[in-house]
Scaffold this motif. Structure first.
Motif, short mmCIF file in Angstrom:
data_model
loop_
_atom_site.label_atom_id
_atom_site.label_comp_id
_atom_site.label_asym_id
_atom_site.label_seq_id
_atom_site.Cartn_x
_atom_site.Cartn_y
_atom_site.Cartn_z
N PHE A 155 0.40 -1.32 -0.75
CA PHE A 155 -0.26 -0.21 0.46
C PHE A 155 0.60 1.27 -0.25
N ASP A 156 0.70 2.16 -0.89
CA ASP A 156 1.35 3.16 -1.08
C ASP A 156 0.53 4.56 -0.32
N HIS A 157 -0.48 4.52 -0.41
CA HIS A 157 -2.23 5.18 -0.23
C HIS A 157 -1.78 6.29 -0.92
N GLN A 158 -1.57 6.35 -2.33
CA GLN A 158 -1.64 6.56 -2.92
C GLN A 158 -2.52 6.24 -3.83
N ARG A 159 -1.89 5.28 -4.88
CA ARG A 159 -2.25 4.62 -5.82
C ARG A 159 -2.94 3.65 -5.30
N ILE A 160 -2.12 3.18 -4.95
CA ILE A 160 -2.26 1.32 -4.11
C ILE A 160 -2.74 1.55 -2.81
N LEU A 161 -4.22 1.42 -3.00
CA LEU A 161 -4.87 1.46 -1.68
C LEU A 161 -5.69 0.15 -1.13
N SER A 162 -5.32 1.07 0.44
CA SER A 162 -6.75 0.09 1.09
C SER A 162 -7.76 -0.19 1.38
N SER A 163 -8.27 -1.36 2.18
CA SER A 163 -10.01 -0.82 2.49
C SER A 163 -10.30 -0.05 3.00
N SER A 164 -9.07 0.83 3.71
CA SER A 164 -9.01 2.18 5.19
C SER A 164 -9.31 2.69 4.54
N ASP A 165 -7.76 3.23 3.53
CA ASP A 165 -7.71 4.06 2.67
C ASP A 165 -9.68 5.01 1.24
N MET A 166 -9.66 3.51 0.62
CA MET A 166 -10.64 3.72 0.04
C MET A 166 -12.02 4.19 0.86
N GLU A 239 1.77 -7.65 -10.35
CA GLU A 239 2.49 -6.62 -10.45
C GLU A 239 1.76 -5.72 -10.61
N VAL A 240 1.97 -4.50 -9.99
CA VAL A 240 0.64 -3.47 -9.74
C VAL A 240 2.14 -2.23 -9.39
N THR A 241 1.72 -1.56 -10.53
CA THR A 241 2.90 0.12 -10.39
C THR A 241 2.17 0.66 -10.37
N ASN A 242 2.32 1.81 -9.97
CA ASN A 242 2.03 3.78 -9.58
C ASN A 242 2.71 3.95 -10.69
N LEU A 243 1.66 4.53 -11.85
CA LEU A 243 1.98 5.37 -12.52
C LEU A 243 1.94 6.65 -12.04
N GLY A 244 1.80 7.68 -11.23
CA GLY A 244 1.59 8.46 -11.19
C GLY A 244 0.65 9.22 -11.37
N GLU A 262 -5.62 -0.58 -16.85
CA GLU A 262 -5.30 1.15 -15.77
C GLU A 262 -6.36 0.98 -15.27
N ALA A 263 -6.02 2.26 -14.38
CA ALA A 263 -7.33 2.59 -13.29
C ALA A 263 -6.51 3.33 -12.64
N ASP A 264 -7.45 4.50 -12.15
CA ASP A 264 -7.22 5.85 -11.81
C ASP A 264 -6.17 5.07 -9.45
N TYR A 265 -7.29 4.41 -9.38
CA TYR A 265 -6.73 3.65 -8.42
C TYR A 265 -6.61 2.38 -8.41
N CYS A 266 -6.14 1.64 -7.28
CA CYS A 266 -5.95 0.05 -7.40
C CYS A 266 -6.60 -0.11 -5.84
N MET A 267 -7.70 -1.14 -5.28
CA MET A 267 -7.73 -1.28 -3.86
C MET A 267 -7.64 -3.11 -4.22
N SER A 268 -6.11 -3.12 -2.97
CA SER A 268 -6.06 -4.70 -2.94
C SER A 268 -6.33 -4.48 -1.55
N ALA A 269 -7.74 -5.99 -2.14
CA ALA A 269 -8.01 -6.66 -0.87
C ALA A 269 -8.52 -8.07 -0.85
N THR A 270 -7.31 -8.75 -0.65
CA THR A 270 -6.22 -10.47 -1.08
C THR A 270 -6.91 -10.51 0.94
N GLY A 271 -7.26 -9.89 1.22
CA GLY A 271 -7.64 -10.77 2.89
C GLY A 271 -6.78 -9.99 4.34
#
Ligand code: NAI
Length: 467
Positions: A155-166, A239-244, A262-271
């Motif tokens: 989680f970089d809390h910018q583009r790669i988000l957790s459920s809490s960030d969302m 693979e998940v890449t923050n493109l800015g 490609e999307a504005d954000y990615c939320m990872s919810a794998t447990g």
């Protein structure tokens, strides 16, 4: 200062347990590291999620159903900051409520991080009450869990988000990729789809909610697709890449093809993973499981006699109501009362649209364990109530013992399934038979009539409204 019980963590496991301990005459203290009481459930879990789900359900109805019902309101606009601030005020209101309940019940509350000095004493590090060293005869660890990130998608809390960030994202994204079609993935997807975000979910398994009843998943999936959710199953994200300004998610499907989105954000919810940071458990000899959860026996005691653990910190089912049950169980056992938890009778609820709720065995478990069973299904569209509400999707599915008709599993997809499951839990927990439910009056018109009908179908092969 010495207490009978010190509870660490103020989530639905911890605060409920502390209140019950105090009610049963134990001198009780609760320590919480965060400023707001309530833990994950209240701050970044169930309550904010359900608040957003509740509000966005009205957006959906206003956009999609009102015209059909003869209600003309013009263009619907969303004041998202207002939604977020209402969500915050619901959290604050509930936190105040918990604080008042603890105080009314005579629980001492301390703010800070607890660290064990010995098996019978903690020291409070950080926080308002830092520095205090406090003893107790017994401790209850109720420190919860945190989102687990994939090694290639920290989680970089910018583009790669957790459920809490969302839950605190300050804008409604145009596009969102979600990794994992589990409980969190589906609930967050439901919120943002209703707000107009194009949501795509990548899931390594071949359907949603891999641990739920297969029939329920199929039924639910139809509705989720109608809502506008897009899925790619059998797709393992690698693979998940923050493109800015956006994020790229790369996955491999079961045929070995690469899938890129490609999307504005990615939320990872794998447990989620158990949270026990800073407690000093290793130095006092509390044994842990390989997944980082606290190892407990059937009485929820850890390898150290004075220390017990409940809820998410112990791994397994990560459900608020399971943690509360365990908290109450411990308080009552400490007080010498008789108590037992029937884990199989703890319901699972997913707040999708329609909602999903289950208790007991799945059909897959019955097959695997060679338990002879019969199935009954009643589609909601057979019900008058479903037509009044124009909510025809979903069903009730019951699994019963082939010989004596004892209820083995009840699986619901329906509006308010989260409330309906109450009847199913009592029936399952009390080992009632399908015949008993068939002969229990169900109010008309209600969605619960589907459960009674499904029981009749399981017993007789047909219902009154199911041919
Ligand atoms: P989950 O275990 O429910 O779902 C995770 C999903 O991610 C699985 O379907 C899995 O197959 C998939 N996955 C894992 N790695 C992947 C990869 N590399 N690529 C694609 N897919 C992948 O976990 P979730 O949704 O994060 O929930 C965590 C916990 O929180 C659960 O124990 C859940 O019960 C609890 N929870 C319960 C709620 C409720 O009861 N309503 C609400 C929110 C959370």
């Amino acid at each position: 200062m010495k207490y009978d019980v010190i509870v660490i963590g103020s989530g639905p496991g911890g605060y409920v347990s502390a209140i019950r301990c105090s009610q049963l005459g134990m001198k009780t203290m609760l320590v919480e590291k965060d400023k707001t009481l309530g833990g994950t459930c209240l701050n970044v879990g169930c309550i904010p999620t359900k608040t957003l789900l509740e509000m966005t359900s009205h957006v959906y109805d206003a956009n999609k159903q009102f015209k059909k019902f003869g209600i003309n309101i013009g263009d619907v606009t969303i004041d998202y900051p207002k939604m977020l601030s209402r969500k915050e005020s619901v959290i604050q209101q509930n936190a105040k409520g918990i604080s008042a309940l603890l105080s009314k019940n005579g629980v001492d509350v301390k703010n800070g991080r607890a660290a064990f000095e010995s098996a019978k004493a903690i020291k409070i590090t950080e926080g308002e009450d830092q520095g205090e060293s406090i003893e107790a005869d017994r401790f209850i660890l109720a420190t919860g869990s945190e989102p687990a990130s994939l090694p290639f998608a920290r989680f970089d809390h910018q583009r790669i988000l957790s459920s809490s960030d969302m839950l605190s994202l300050q804008e409604i994204p145009n596009t969102l990729t979600i990794i994992g079609a589990g409980v969190i993935g589906l609930e967050i997807a439901t919120i943002f789809t209703r707000l107009g975000t194009k949501v795509e979910i990548l899931e390594v398994a071949d359907s949603v909610l891999p641990y739920f009843d297969g029939g329920l998943c199929k039924e639910l999936l139809r509705s989720l697709k109608k809502l506008g959710l897009k899925f790619k199953f059998n797709c393992k994200v690698e693979e998940v890449t923050n493109l800015g300004q956006s994020v790229r998610v790369a996955a491999v499907d079961d045929k070995g093809n690469t899938v890129e989105i490609e999307a504005d954000y990615c939320m990872s919810a794998t447990g989620r993973k158990p949270y026990t940071k800073g407690l000093n458990l290793d130095t006092i000899g509390v044994e842990m499981n390989a997944d980082g959860s606290v190892k407990v026996n059937e009485t929820l005691r850890t390898s150290v006699e004075s220390i017990y653990a409940i809820g998410d910190a112990t791994g397994g089912l990560m459900l608020a109501h399971k943690a509360s049950e365990e908290g109450i169980y411990l308080a009552e056992v400490f007080a010498g009362k008789d108590n037992k938890i029937n884990y199989k009778a703890i319901p699972s609820v997913v707040y999708t649209s329609p909602e999903t709720a289950s208790v007991g065995y799945t059909e897959e478990e019955l097959v695997e364990q060679n338990i002879p069973y019969k199935t009954g299904v009643c589609q909601n569209r057979s019900l008058g109530r479903a037509h009044t509400a124009d909510k025809l999707d979903g069903f009730a599915k019951v699994l019963i013992d082939k010989t004596d008709h004892t209820l083995l599993g009840i699986h619901l997809v329906a509006p308010h399934a989260s409330e309906m499951i109450g009847e199913a839990v009592i029936a399952y927990d009390q080992k009632l038979t399908a015949d008993q439910l068939i002969h229990t009056s169900h109010a008309h018109p209600t969605f619960l009539e589907a459960v009674k009908e499904a029981c009749q179908v399981a017993v007789e092969g047909r219902g009154i409204h199911v041919v």
